[in-house]
Design an enzyme around this catalytic site. Structure first.
Site, PDB file in Angstrom:
ATOM      1  N   CYS A 107       0.782  -1.207  -0.034  1.00 15.51           N
ATOM      2  CA  CYS A 107       0.137  -0.149   0.022  1.00 15.51           C
ATOM      3  C   CYS A 107       0.917   1.127  -0.078  1.00 15.51           C
ATOM      4  O   CYS A 107       0.405   2.286  -0.447  1.00 15.51           O
ATOM      5  CB  CYS A 107      -1.057  -0.081   1.325  1.00 15.51           C
ATOM      6  SG  CYS A 107      -0.154  -0.084   2.950  1.00 15.51           S
ATOM      7  N   HIS A 212      -0.897   0.267   7.385  1.00 13.36           N
ATOM      8  CA  HIS A 212      -1.669   0.590   6.129  1.00 13.36           C
ATOM      9  C   HIS A 212      -1.353   1.989   5.774  1.00 13.36           C
ATOM     10  O   HIS A 212      -1.471   2.758   6.754  1.00 13.36           O
ATOM     11  CB  HIS A 212      -3.259   0.311   6.038  1.00 13.36           C
ATOM     12  CG  HIS A 212      -3.858   0.397   4.902  1.00 13.36           C
ATOM     13  ND1 HIS A 212      -3.352  -0.298   3.549  1.00 13.36           N
ATOM     14  CD2 HIS A 212      -5.045   1.072   4.405  1.00 13.36           C
ATOM     15  CE1 HIS A 212      -4.101  -0.148   2.548  1.00 13.36           C
ATOM     16  NE2 HIS A 212      -4.991   0.684   2.854  1.00 13.36           N
ATOM     17  N   ASN A 244      -7.412   5.908   0.046  1.00 10.79           N
ATOM     18  CA  ASN A 244      -6.895   4.275   0.258  1.00 10.79           C
ATOM     19  C   ASN A 244      -6.704   3.890  -1.030  1.00 10.79           C
ATOM     20  O   ASN A 244      -7.406   3.899  -2.087  1.00 10.79           O
ATOM     21  CB  ASN A 244      -8.426   3.948   0.786  1.00 10.79           C
ATOM     22  CG  ASN A 244      -7.895   2.252   1.347  1.00 10.79           C
ATOM     23  OD1 ASN A 244      -6.975   1.712   0.910  1.00 10.79           O
ATOM     24  ND2 ASN A 244      -8.845   1.861   2.195  1.00 10.79           N
TER      25      ASN A 244
END
Length: 555
Positions: A107, A212, A244
């Site tokens: 990520c 994350h 995100n």
């Protein structure tokens, strides 16, 4: 000002290194002449390019976004297209919404790529000549299946060439894929190019599974009005927009999509900010909530080094070097941190205005914190003077290469110090250096300034065998200089001369001078000496500290 930075810096003219000596133009021209699609032999379409040692948990097919019927058969890729009309960028251009994270736990990479898409001055360097690399329109010439990307690695742009075969399972891309409303493949190909530079895809997976990463896409300060007297009762609110990399899954608290807080903001302002209620992975939250829920923030500081600029500019100097072991203490370059007092000065030494390596510990002007990170940043302000930079590891005897970059508001002429003492002269009548002397002028007191009752602007100079060192200019009759100089002397019995000068507009005035004897064997000897001038008996006093040794590497 002497800031030490690891920020990424680019220039308008790019000179790239080529990974594995693969040149995009040569390879593409060869494919066109032979009517074939490119297959990268260094990154084969098999399981070794996906994992180090383990096998994929599912059946993997390598597909090209568009199979070219005009080229010879590609034996490793399924002939079915991933999409009907792939493109490098979407119709509206590159966008942070072009990508979403796949099954690889990277990520951090996808979030960084999302930020990249918002800055044309950078992505145009990472993705060179996008129109040339684009897939042709239907009915056009077949695409050769070759792409190139550039990464800023170790102070240089590195170009990576890849083919467009991508791993799929069940007809879907396994790793980074185009966004929900996009057929732009720049993100998937960029991820593959980055994996190619590390041998395989799994090399990217080094972030902790419970962490994350989100990309910060905007920071906005808005004015809120409240009550009947809303024209007078206002307050500012800072909002942060995040994305995100999964392309879905958003914040549900205050200032989330469709929350009650947005009723306080006009429709016009919301449209200007790009507020939507789509589950596209992008959302707003207050600065307070951002600070509460996030633990780390990574900033990429870009330093302006352009000569023609209306903003603050900096001079850049860089040095490539390495920590190396050697049994000879004078050649060892792996001394460790200052806790290792016996070996600390063995480290590489980079000078701002010195000629020879330091062999005796000096006072520390500034230091960064030791941290297990690929880059370290130090921002500091230094007075005008003579400095040495020591890049070090924490433990001694550790080896590895490093890049040091220094940004200053004036030219610094940075270079690594490799010589321990001066080379002997090739002229027979000029003898070698016999003595090394360190002299520090700490301060002066009671300076006599003719014809003036105000505090003068003064500086001090140290003279030795044709060499001169000057201090910064300070104000007052009792100034502190803290000027240190090291001289390699051929005539050990000849005294060193110290002079104090008054800085004036037309011509500087000598306030006084004194000869400082520096016999061999002295170590950190402090003395207060009287300054002499012809028209007065005493022009004031100076305090000096001196050391001399016949061992040239003693200081």
């Amino acid at each position: 000002v002497l800031p030490l930075s690891s920020s990424v810096l680019v220039s308008s003219l790019i000179f790239s290194l080529f990974v594995l000596d693969q040149h995009y133009d040569r390879l593409k021209n060869a494919c066109c002449r032979q009517s074939r699609v490119f297959e990268d032999p260094n990154f084969p379409a098999n399981d070794r390019s996906l994992y180090y040692s383990q096998s994929p948990p599912r059946v993997v097919e390598w597909k090209r976004p568009q199979f070219s019927t005009g080229c010879r058969e590609d034996k490793t890729a399924d002939k079915q297209d991933l999409v009907r009309a792939p493109s490098l960028f979407s119709a509206s251009g590159i966008s942070p919404h072009d990508l979403q994270q796949g099954s690889l736990g990277n990520c951090w990479f996808v979030a960084a790529a999302s930020c990249l898409a918002k800055d044309p001055s950078i992505w145009k360097k990472v993705i060179p000549s996008p129109k040339e690399q684009e897939w042709p329109s239907p009915g056009g010439a077949p695409h050769c299946g070759i792409f190139r990307f550039r990464f800023w690695r170790f102070g240089r742009w590195v170009e990576v060439v890849i083919d467009d075969r991508l791993p799929t399972s069940g007809g879907e891309l396994i790793f980074c894929r185009p966004g929900r409303k996009s057929d732009a493949f720049w993100c998937s190909l960029l991820e593959k190019a980055y994996a190619n530079s590390f041998t395989n895809f799994s090399s990217q997976h080094y972030i902790l599974t419970y962490c994350h990463a989100y990309s910060v896409t905007a920071v906005k300060s808005i004015t809120l009005h409240s009550g009947l007297l809303s024209l007078f009762r206002t307050h500012k609110l800072r909002l942060v927009r995040l994305r995100n990399p999964w392309g879905s899954g958003e914040w549900k608290g205050a200032w989330s999509d469709g929350s009650e807080e947005w009723k306080k903001v006009s429709q016009r302002e919301r449209k200007k900010m790009g507020v939507t209620v789509d589950d596209d992975g992008e959302f707003w939250m207050s600065w307070e909530d951002f600070c509460t829920h996030f633990t780390d923030l990574t900033l990429c500081r870009r330093v302006n080094t352009h000569f023609l600029s209306t903003h603050k500019t900096w001079n850049e100097e860089s040095v490539f070097s390495a920590w190396k072991q050697n049994p000879d203490p004078l050649k060892d370059r792996s001394g460790g941190c200052p806790n290792n007092k016996a070996t600390y000065l063995h480290n590489p030494q980079v000078e701002v205005n010195r000629k020879y390596r330091l062999h005796c510990a000096a006072s520390k002007a500034s230091s960064s914190t030791y941290i297990n990170s690929r880059s370290v940043l130090l921002h500091t302000e230094l007075q005008k003077g003579r400095y040495v930079i020591l890049p070090t590891t924490f433990h001694s005897r550790q080896t590895g290469a490093f890049l040091l970059r220094v940004y200053t508001d004036r030219a610094s002429h940075l270079r690594e110090l490799n010589k321990d003492v001066p080379d002997p002269s090739c002229l027979c009548f000029i003898g070698p250096a016999r003595v090394v002397t360190s002299i520090t002028v700490h301060a002066a007191s009671g300076l006599s300034v003719p014809g003036s009752s105000s505090d003068p602007s003064v500086y001090v100079t140290i003279h030795c065998e044709g060499q001169k060192v000057r201090s910064r200019t300070v104000k007052g009759r009792n100034p502190e200089f803290d000027l240190k100089a090291i001289f390699y002397r051929k005539q050990e019995k000849k005294a060193i001369v110290v002079q104090v000068w008054q800085s004036r507009w037309v011509r500087d005035t000598l306030l006084g001078s004194v000869s400082v004897p520096c016999p061999v064997g002295e170590s950190n000897q402090t003395a207060v000496l009287r300054l002499q001038r012809k028209d007065v008996g005493s022009a004031g006093y100076i305090m000096v500290e001196k050391s001399s040794s016949s061992e040239l590497t003693a200081l």
